[in-house]
Design an enzyme around this catalytic site. Structure first.
Site, PDB file in Angstrom:
ATOM      1  N   ALA A  85      55.925  27.336  -7.891  1.00  0.00           N
ATOM      2  CA  ALA A  85      56.093  25.881  -7.799  1.00  0.00           C
ATOM      3  C   ALA A  85      55.421  25.386  -6.537  1.00  0.00           C
ATOM      4  O   ALA A  85      55.140  26.156  -5.618  1.00  0.00           O
ATOM      5  CB  ALA A  85      57.587  25.528  -7.751  1.00  0.00           C
ATOM      6  N   THR A 132      66.589  24.017  -8.034  1.00  0.00           N
ATOM      7  CA  THR A 132      67.075  23.611  -6.721  1.00  0.00           C
ATOM      8  C   THR A 132      68.263  22.662  -6.830  1.00  0.00           C
ATOM      9  O   THR A 132      68.412  21.961  -7.845  1.00  0.00           O
ATOM     10  CB  THR A 132      65.921  22.907  -5.970  1.00  0.00           C
ATOM     11  N   ASP A 133      69.052  22.591  -5.764  1.00  0.00           N
ATOM     12  CA  ASP A 133      70.168  21.628  -5.754  1.00  0.00           C
ATOM     13  C   ASP A 133      69.669  20.187  -5.619  1.00  0.00           C
ATOM     14  O   ASP A 133      70.413  19.242  -5.871  1.00  0.00           O
ATOM     15  CB  ASP A 133      71.162  21.953  -4.626  1.00  0.00           C
ATOM     16  N   GLU A 134      68.387  20.019  -5.239  1.00  0.00           N
ATOM     17  CA  GLU A 134      67.875  18.659  -5.007  1.00  0.00           C
ATOM     18  C   GLU A 134      67.827  17.836  -6.286  1.00  0.00           C
ATOM     19  O   GLU A 134      67.737  16.610  -6.228  1.00  0.00           O
ATOM     20  CB  GLU A 134      66.483  18.701  -4.364  1.00  0.00           C
ATOM     21  N   TYR A 157      59.170  15.818  -5.573  1.00  0.00           N
ATOM     22  CA  TYR A 157      59.471  17.249  -5.750  1.00  0.00           C
ATOM     23  C   TYR A 157      60.700  17.429  -6.635  1.00  0.00           C
ATOM     24  O   TYR A 157      60.658  18.136  -7.647  1.00  0.00           O
ATOM     25  CB  TYR A 157      59.689  17.925  -4.386  1.00  0.00           C
ATOM     26  N   LYS A 161      61.166  19.086 -10.415  1.00  0.00           N
ATOM     27  CA  LYS A 161      62.035  20.239 -10.715  1.00  0.00           C
ATOM     28  C   LYS A 161      63.065  19.843 -11.780  1.00  0.00           C
ATOM     29  O   LYS A 161      63.368  20.625 -12.683  1.00  0.00           O
ATOM     30  CB  LYS A 161      62.748  20.727  -9.443  1.00  0.00           C
ATOM     31  N   ARG A 221      72.402  19.859   5.296  1.00  0.00           N
ATOM     32  CA  ARG A 221      71.918  20.807   4.301  1.00  0.00           C
ATOM     33  C   ARG A 221      72.852  22.022   4.296  1.00  0.00           C
ATOM     34  O   ARG A 221      73.527  22.310   5.288  1.00  0.00           O
ATOM     35  CB  ARG A 221      70.479  21.286   4.632  1.00  0.00           C
TER      36      ARG A 221
HETATM   37  P1  NAD Z   1      56.932  28.842  -1.842  1.00  0.00           P
HETATM   38  O1  NAD Z   1      56.223  27.548  -1.699  1.00  0.00           O
HETATM   39  O2  NAD Z   1      57.143  29.700  -0.647  1.00  0.00           O
HETATM   40  O3  NAD Z   1      56.208  29.749  -2.926  1.00  0.00           O
HETATM   41  C1  NAD Z   1      55.682  29.209  -4.132  1.00  0.00           C
HETATM   42  C2  NAD Z   1      54.738  30.242  -4.721  1.00  0.00           C
HETATM   43  O4  NAD Z   1      54.231  29.711  -5.954  1.00  0.00           O
HETATM   44  C3  NAD Z   1      53.521  30.551  -3.823  1.00  0.00           C
HETATM   45  O5  NAD Z   1      53.344  31.951  -3.725  1.00  0.00           O
HETATM   46  C4  NAD Z   1      52.356  29.885  -4.555  1.00  0.00           C
HETATM   47  O6  NAD Z   1      51.124  30.557  -4.367  1.00  0.00           O
HETATM   48  C5  NAD Z   1      52.816  29.972  -6.013  1.00  0.00           C
HETATM   49  N1  NAD Z   1      52.182  28.943  -6.853  1.00  0.00           N
HETATM   50  C6  NAD Z   1      52.062  27.609  -6.587  1.00  0.00           C
HETATM   51  N2  NAD Z   1      51.380  27.002  -7.577  1.00  0.00           N
HETATM   52  C7  NAD Z   1      51.071  27.961  -8.486  1.00  0.00           C
HETATM   53  C8  NAD Z   1      50.377  27.947  -9.734  1.00  0.00           C
HETATM   54  N3  NAD Z   1      49.854  26.828 -10.233  1.00  0.00           N
HETATM   55  N4  NAD Z   1      50.267  29.115 -10.417  1.00  0.00           N
HETATM   56  C9  NAD Z   1      50.797  30.261  -9.933  1.00  0.00           C
HETATM   57  N5  NAD Z   1      51.434  30.337  -8.746  1.00  0.00           N
HETATM   58  C10 NAD Z   1      51.572  29.196  -8.031  1.00  0.00           C
HETATM   59  O7  NAD Z   1      58.326  28.474  -2.537  1.00  0.00           O
HETATM   60  P2  NAD Z   1      59.783  29.089  -2.309  1.00  0.00           P
HETATM   61  O8  NAD Z   1      60.432  28.382  -1.201  1.00  0.00           O
HETATM   62  O9  NAD Z   1      59.707  30.571  -2.323  1.00  0.00           O
HETATM   63  O10 NAD Z   1      60.471  28.588  -3.657  1.00  0.00           O
HETATM   64  C11 NAD Z   1      60.354  29.343  -4.865  1.00  0.00           C
HETATM   65  C12 NAD Z   1      61.093  28.624  -5.988  1.00  0.00           C
HETATM   66  O11 NAD Z   1      62.467  28.440  -5.618  1.00  0.00           O
HETATM   67  C13 NAD Z   1      60.556  27.233  -6.281  1.00  0.00           C
HETATM   68  O12 NAD Z   1      60.604  27.047  -7.669  1.00  0.00           O
HETATM   69  C14 NAD Z   1      61.508  26.296  -5.566  1.00  0.00           C
HETATM   70  O13 NAD Z   1      61.584  25.057  -6.232  1.00  0.00           O
HETATM   71  C15 NAD Z   1      62.817  27.070  -5.690  1.00  0.00           C
HETATM   72  N6  NAD Z   1      63.806  26.829  -4.616  1.00  0.00           N
HETATM   73  C16 NAD Z   1      63.441  26.928  -3.294  1.00  0.00           C
HETATM   74  C17 NAD Z   1      64.421  26.764  -2.309  1.00  0.00           C
HETATM   75  C18 NAD Z   1      64.082  26.883  -0.842  1.00  0.00           C
HETATM   76  O14 NAD Z   1      64.948  26.574  -0.005  1.00  0.00           O
HETATM   77  N7  NAD Z   1      62.903  27.332  -0.457  1.00  0.00           N
HETATM   78  C19 NAD Z   1      65.742  26.496  -2.677  1.00  0.00           C
HETATM   79  C20 NAD Z   1      66.063  26.383  -4.043  1.00  0.00           C
HETATM   80  C21 NAD Z   1      65.082  26.577  -5.005  1.00  0.00           C
HETATM   81  O1  DAU Z   2      67.835  22.216  -1.158  1.00  0.00           O
HETATM   82  C1  DAU Z   2      66.878  23.128  -1.625  1.00  0.00           C
HETATM   83  C2  DAU Z   2      65.514  22.694  -1.159  1.00  0.00           C
HETATM   84  O2  DAU Z   2      65.456  22.951   0.247  1.00  0.00           O
HETATM   85  C3  DAU Z   2      64.367  23.415  -1.864  1.00  0.00           C
HETATM   86  O3  DAU Z   2      64.389  23.083  -3.228  1.00  0.00           O
HETATM   87  C4  DAU Z   2      63.030  23.028  -1.261  1.00  0.00           C
HETATM   88  O4  DAU Z   2      61.993  23.797  -1.852  1.00  0.00           O
HETATM   89  C5  DAU Z   2      63.070  23.318   0.228  1.00  0.00           C
HETATM   90  O5  DAU Z   2      61.868  22.877   0.821  1.00  0.00           O
HETATM   91  C6  DAU Z   2      64.259  22.621   0.889  1.00  0.00           C
HETATM   92  O6  DAU Z   2      64.093  21.176   0.936  1.00  0.00           O
HETATM   93  P1  DAU Z   2      64.464  20.317   2.237  1.00  0.00           P
HETATM   94  O7  DAU Z   2      63.668  19.087   2.198  1.00  0.00           O
HETATM   95  O8  DAU Z   2      65.932  20.198   2.395  1.00  0.00           O
HETATM   96  O9  DAU Z   2      63.936  21.366   3.378  1.00  0.00           O
HETATM   97  P2  DAU Z   2      63.079  21.137   4.710  1.00  0.00           P
HETATM   98  O10 DAU Z   2      63.089  22.436   5.441  1.00  0.00           O
HETATM   99  O11 DAU Z   2      61.782  20.480   4.454  1.00  0.00           O
HETATM  100  O12 DAU Z   2      63.995  20.099   5.525  1.00  0.00           O
HETATM  101  C7  DAU Z   2      65.340  20.403   5.884  1.00  0.00           C
HETATM  102  C8  DAU Z   2      65.905  19.185   6.590  1.00  0.00           C
HETATM  103  O13 DAU Z   2      65.241  19.054   7.863  1.00  0.00           O
HETATM  104  C9  DAU Z   2      65.683  17.871   5.867  1.00  0.00           C
HETATM  105  O14 DAU Z   2      66.783  17.022   6.077  1.00  0.00           O
HETATM  106  C10 DAU Z   2      64.441  17.279   6.549  1.00  0.00           C
HETATM  107  C11 DAU Z   2      64.564  17.793   7.970  1.00  0.00           C
HETATM  108  N1  DAU Z   2      63.283  18.025   8.676  1.00  0.00           N
HETATM  109  C12 DAU Z   2      62.346  18.804   8.071  1.00  0.00           C
HETATM  110  C13 DAU Z   2      61.125  19.028   8.678  1.00  0.00           C
HETATM  111  C14 DAU Z   2      60.075  19.871   7.990  1.00  0.00           C
HETATM  112  C15 DAU Z   2      63.053  17.467   9.937  1.00  0.00           C
HETATM  113  O15 DAU Z   2      63.926  16.783  10.503  1.00  0.00           O
HETATM  114  N2  DAU Z   2      61.845  17.695  10.531  1.00  0.00           N
HETATM  115  C16 DAU Z   2      60.870  18.435   9.952  1.00  0.00           C
HETATM  116  O16 DAU Z   2      59.760  18.578  10.549  1.00  0.00           O
END
Ligand code: NAD
Ligand code: DAU
Length: 351
Positions: A85, A132-134, A157, A161, A221
């Site tokens: 994603a 995601t919870d979002e 985003y 999702k 968060r």
């Molecule tokens: P990430 O951005 O670190 O990794 C995403 C991966 O997907 C990358 O390796 C990228 O190369 C690959 N990708 C992107 N576009 C692609 C395409 N068109 N074809 C094939 N591969 C592709 O993301 P993450 O943080 O590891 O999140 C992984 C999954 O979990 C996502 O679906 C995200 O929505 C979900 N998620 C993330 C969080 C979080 O806090 N990071 C929380 C809940 C759910």
């Molecule tokens: O809740 C799950 C989600 O958590 C995932 O689905 C997403 O992939 C992941 O990116 C994450 O989303 P958030 O937007 O919550 O995460 P982020 O780390 O970008 O931001 C966390 C919090 O911190 C949010 O309230 C925004 C704030 N923030 C973030 C950045 C990057 C700042 O204050 N400054 C910053 O520079």
């Protein structure tokens, strides 16, 4: 014959932890990791398992239907665990169409190929969608997201999702495709790309750069150590009920500003800087558009039905995470060179 499992997005943050876990733990499975290697995908994340005989990397795009059809025909995957994603909210504000393409169309293309392969016999097949919870939108000061909370996404985003979750359900209802969906809270840990709050701020503290806190920092968060997310996915994959959704969270809510202060203090300690040094880097900047106030997960279903619970406290997880970034400065340097600099300049105006 080995079970053939396709993990998409396995070179990203959560995907790499999941691939590592499955390759090491299940020698009777063959793990295929399909990843486009966008800015967020990095094969360095999987160096330790890349030569395993039950592992194959496939470079490719989930939005390319012909390519996806071909690999499903060739490898006949029994199950899909779909993580690929576009995952960063700030990037979705700047380029919503890319998020629609990857997260909605990409998911539909995978669903379609999976359906075409198995529609006449779904026995022992599973499409596991990682979400995601979002998708539930924003909470006020009280309450928790439950599995039956209505969807109410606010960012491009989370809207993409949410849409992909609906398509997974629709394929389950319409074509009897077996599926599970999990909706998880904010992950943190090793190998997270330094655009997300925790690794970005660790890197900035190491480089003595400002810490750009959005708005007043009073956003909440619920944080979960990534290894515990991988553990939950493993459990749901093997024991989750068909057509069920499970929420996953850390029982661990933090206001951003409190988390940032904790991070500063832990880093001062580990870097032998005098207490308070890193807090001076905190800078309040323009708020994120449509910023969700609070996310918090009720993870009782996965806990009571499947026996899952987080294995580390936040203090332990954060400490392990900081240690990992300190020990992997080269990874951090490589990730923050090149295109990252351009992204940083556009996003933060070089504050
Ligand atoms: P990430 O951005 O670190 O990794 C995403 C991966 O997907 C990358 O390796 C990228 O190369 C690959 N990708 C992107 N576009 C692609 C395409 N068109 N074809 C094939 N591969 C592709 O993301 P993450 O943080 O590891 O999140 C992984 C999954 O979990 C996502 O679906 C995200 O929505 C979900 N998620 C993330 C969080 C979080 O806090 N990071 C929380 C809940 C759910
Ligand atoms: O809740 C799950 C989600 O958590 C995932 O689905 C997403 O992939 C992941 O990116 C994450 O989303 P958030 O937007 O919550 O995460 P982020 O780390 O970008 O931001 C966390 C919090 O911190 C949010 O309230 C925004 C704030 N923030 C973030 C950045 C990057 C700042 O204050 N400054 C910053 O520079």
């Amino acid at each position: 014959m080995k079970k053939r499992i396709l993990i998409t997005g396995g070179a990203g943050f959560i995907g790499s932890h999941l691939v590592r876990r499955f390759v090491r733990k299940y020698s009777d499975y063959h793990i295929y990791n399909l990843d486009l290697l966008t800015y967020a995908g990095n094969l360095e994340n999987l160096k330790d398992i890349e030569r395993s005989e039950n592992y194959t990397f496939i470079k490719g795009d989930i939005t390319d239907q012909n390519f996806i059809n071909k690999i499903f025909e060739k490898y006949k995957f029994d199950s899909v665990i779909h993580l690929a994603a576009e995952s960063h909210v700030d990037r979705s504000i700047n380029d919503p169409l890319l998020f629609a393409k990857t997260n909605i169309l990409g998911t539909m293309i995978l669903l379609n190929s999976f359906k075409e392969l198995w529609k006449n016999n779904w026995t022992n097949k599973l499409f596991y969608h990682i979400s995601t919870d979002e998708v539930y939108g924003s909470l006020g000061e009280a309450g928790l997201f439950k599995e039956d909370t209505s969807y109410d996404p606010n960012s491009p985003y989370s809207a993409s999702k949410a849409s992909s979750d609906h398509f997974v359900r629709a394929y389950g209802e319409t074509y009897s495709m077996p599926y599970v969906i999990t909706n998880c809270s904010n992950n943190y840990g090793p190998y997270q790309f330094p655009e997300k709050l925790i690794p970005l701020f660790i890197n900035n503290i190491l480089c003595n750069k400002s810490l750009p806190v959005y708005g007043d920092g009073n956003y909440t968060r619920d944080w979960l150590y990534v290894v515990d997310h991988a553990k939950a996915i493993d459990l749901v994959f093997h024991k989750g009920k068909n057509r069920h959704t499970y929420n996953i969270g850390g029982f661990n809510e933090w206001k951003n500003i409190d988390l940032v202060k904790l991070l500063c203090d832990l880093l001062d300690e580990k870097l032998d800087r005098s207490k308070g040094t890193s807090r001076q880097l905190i800078t309040f900047v323009k708020d994120r558009a449509g910023h969700d106030l609070r996310y918090a997960i009720d993870a009782n279903k996965i806990q009571s039905e499947l026996g899952w619970s987080p294995s580390v406290t936040f203090e332990q997880g954060l400490s392990k995470t900081i240690d990992w970034y300190l020990q992997n400065k080269l990874w951090l340097e490589n990730t923050t060179s090149g295109r990252y600099k351009e992204y940083y300049k556009n996003q933060y105006n070089n504050v």
